[in-house]
Design a protein around this motif. Structure first.
Motif, mmCIF file in Angstrom:
data_model
loop_
_atom_site.group_PDB
_atom_site.id
_atom_site.type_symbol
_atom_site.label_atom_id
_atom_site.label_comp_id
_atom_site.label_asym_id
_atom_site.label_seq_id
_atom_site.Cartn_x
_atom_site.Cartn_y
_atom_site.Cartn_z
ATOM 1 N N LEU A 1 3.644 1.564 -1.566
ATOM 2 C CA LEU A 1 4.532 1.524 -2.726
ATOM 3 C C LEU A 1 4.542 2.835 -3.503
ATOM 4 O O LEU A 1 5.577 3.247 -4.031
ATOM 5 C CB LEU A 1 4.133 0.363 -3.642
ATOM 6 C CG LEU A 1 5.139 -0.064 -4.718
ATOM 7 C CD1 LEU A 1 6.493 -0.391 -4.090
ATOM 8 C CD2 LEU A 1 4.604 -1.261 -5.490
ATOM 9 N N SER A 2 3.403 3.506 -3.575
ATOM 10 C CA SER A 2 3.350 4.776 -4.307
ATOM 11 C C SER A 2 4.143 5.879 -3.595
ATOM 12 O O SER A 2 4.567 6.852 -4.218
ATOM 13 C CB SER A 2 1.896 5.230 -4.481
ATOM 14 O OG SER A 2 1.283 5.398 -3.215
ATOM 15 N N TRP A 3 4.347 5.710 -2.306
ATOM 16 C CA TRP A 3 5.119 6.691 -1.521
ATOM 17 C C TRP A 3 6.599 6.321 -1.477
ATOM 18 O O TRP A 3 7.472 7.157 -1.688
ATOM 19 C CB TRP A 3 4.547 6.782 -0.108
ATOM 20 C CG TRP A 3 5.363 7.648 0.802
ATOM 21 C CD1 TRP A 3 5.483 9.006 0.768
ATOM 22 C CD2 TRP A 3 6.181 7.190 1.884
ATOM 23 N NE1 TRP A 3 6.332 9.428 1.765
ATOM 24 C CE2 TRP A 3 6.773 8.336 2.468
ATOM 25 C CE3 TRP A 3 6.471 5.932 2.426
ATOM 26 C CZ2 TRP A 3 7.626 8.254 3.554
ATOM 27 C CZ3 TRP A 3 7.316 5.856 3.506
ATOM 28 C CH2 TRP A 3 7.889 7.004 4.057
ATOM 29 N N SER A 4 6.885 5.031 -1.206
ATOM 30 C CA SER A 4 8.262 4.550 -1.156
ATOM 31 C C SER A 4 8.295 3.041 -1.356
ATOM 32 O O SER A 4 7.434 2.319 -0.831
ATOM 33 C CB SER A 4 8.912 4.895 0.182
ATOM 34 O OG SER A 4 10.200 4.311 0.286
ATOM 35 N N ALA A 5 9.285 2.596 -2.113
ATOM 36 C CA ALA A 5 9.461 1.158 -2.327
ATOM 37 C C ALA A 5 10.387 0.540 -1.288
ATOM 38 O O ALA A 5 10.648 -0.668 -1.326
ATOM 39 C CB ALA A 5 10.021 0.913 -3.729
ATOM 40 N N LEU B 1 0.821 -1.210 0.000
ATOM 41 C CA LEU B 1 0.000 0.000 0.000
ATOM 42 C C LEU B 1 0.857 1.263 0.000
ATOM 43 O O LEU B 1 0.431 2.312 -0.502
ATOM 44 C CB LEU B 1 -0.935 -0.001 1.215
ATOM 45 C CG LEU B 1 -2.034 -1.067 1.229
ATOM 46 C CD1 LEU B 1 -2.791 -1.043 2.551
ATOM 47 C CD2 LEU B 1 -3.006 -0.857 0.061
#
Length: 314
Positions: free
Chosen positions: A220-224, A218
């Protein structure tokens, strides 16, 4: 082992390791856990006597001791290396991530290993939560590790010793066992314990990775970074059959001094947080990992008399 023999064994242990040393050794146990550890220690003590090796009290009870600062620094290493991973990822030094994660993996598993053996200086309740916390860091069950690993010590390389079973495989077989190793390891541990409270810990720790990986997806769009971390930890666990069984136990014989290897050197043992002293650990499992080099030096004359020669490394 009957209840009477267990009580007599524990009484002997109290006499052998009085004061703070015994407190460190026995701090983590409940009644059923005392039973399991007593069986493991009795097995180790009998095998050690059969090998002609002295009791730890004859070598020096100070091998069980450590300063508060030493224990504090040791317990902070997993979080410190996790912070280094986060900083390395944030600075985009991606090529360094495998090295950082390897260091994090080694210090985390070694600290968990000391908690499992009651040599980390943690009390009973603290040890339970430490195992759960390390489950979140390592993406595996800390309580499963404890049950399976203590069984490995009391039934080392026997037919029902799941943790030691890769030692009898080929290298390729041990590598192929990796992907399914942790689920099978968890099932083995779940079957070993009948206590409801321990099974609750095991169930909670089996669900934790699912929750953590879902949260990482969830984000992932902010940080991988979280998903990358969990990916490293999951794929790293595939090497457990090789690193924890095949390498230290491969081609064992039936003797107490022949079922484990020991590596001696300066750099490799340091980088492995002294996990390379595997024979010494099996002989005296209550000794904290950071005291194993001193114990190894003390055991060298006994090994030489019995034709046991450590593998020399850098």
């Amino acid at each position: 082992m009957t209840s009477l023999s267990i009580n007599l064994f524990l009484f002997a242990e109290r006499a052998q390791f009085p004061g703070p040393a015994r407190t460190v050794q026995m701090s983590e146990t409940m009644h059923a856990k005392i039973h399991a550890k007593a069986c493991a220690k009795a097995h180790t003590r009998t095998s050690r006597q059969n090998a002609g090796l002295p009791a730890l009290s004859e070598l020096g009870a100070d091998f069980l001791l450590a300063s508060r600062l030493q224990r504090l620094l040791w317990s902070l290493l997993p979080l410190t290396t996790l912070a280094i991973f986060s900083a390395t990822y944030a600075l985009r030094y991606y090529a360094l991530l495998p090295v950082v994660i390897l260091a994090h993996f080694i210090v985390s598993t070694t600290f968990t290993h000391d908690v499992v053996h009651g040599s980390a200086g943690a009390g009973k309740r603290t040890a339970e939560w430490l195992l759960f916390g390390m489950s979140l860091l390592l993406l595996e069950s800390g309580h499963a590790f404890r049950h399976a690993h203590l069984y490995h010590h009391s039934h080392c390389l026997e037919d029902d010793d799941f943790e030691g079973s890769p030692a009898r495989m080929s290298l390729l077989g041990a590598l192929l066992a990796g992907p399914l190793y942790l689920p099978r390891h968890w099932l083995h541990a779940y079957r070993l314990t009948k206590r409801k409270d321990q099974r609750r810990w095991l169930l909670a720790e089996s669900l934790a990775p699912i929750v953590l990986v879902s949260c990482a997806a969830l984000l992932l769009s902010w940080s991988a970074a979280p998903l990358t971390y969990f990916g490293f930890m999951w794929f790293g666990s595939w090497l457990y059959p090789v690193t924890t069984a095949w390498l230290p136990h491969f081609k064992p014989d039936q003797s107490m001094l022949g079922h484990s290897r020991t590596l001696r050197g300066k750099i490799i043992p340091f980088l492995l947080c002294n996990l390379s002293y595997h024979l010494e650990h099996h002989l005296y499992p209550q000794v904290p990992s950071f005291n194993l080099p001193r114990l190894a030096e003390k055991l060298d004359p006994y090994f030489a008399e019995r034709g046991v020669y450590p593998v020399k490394v850098v």
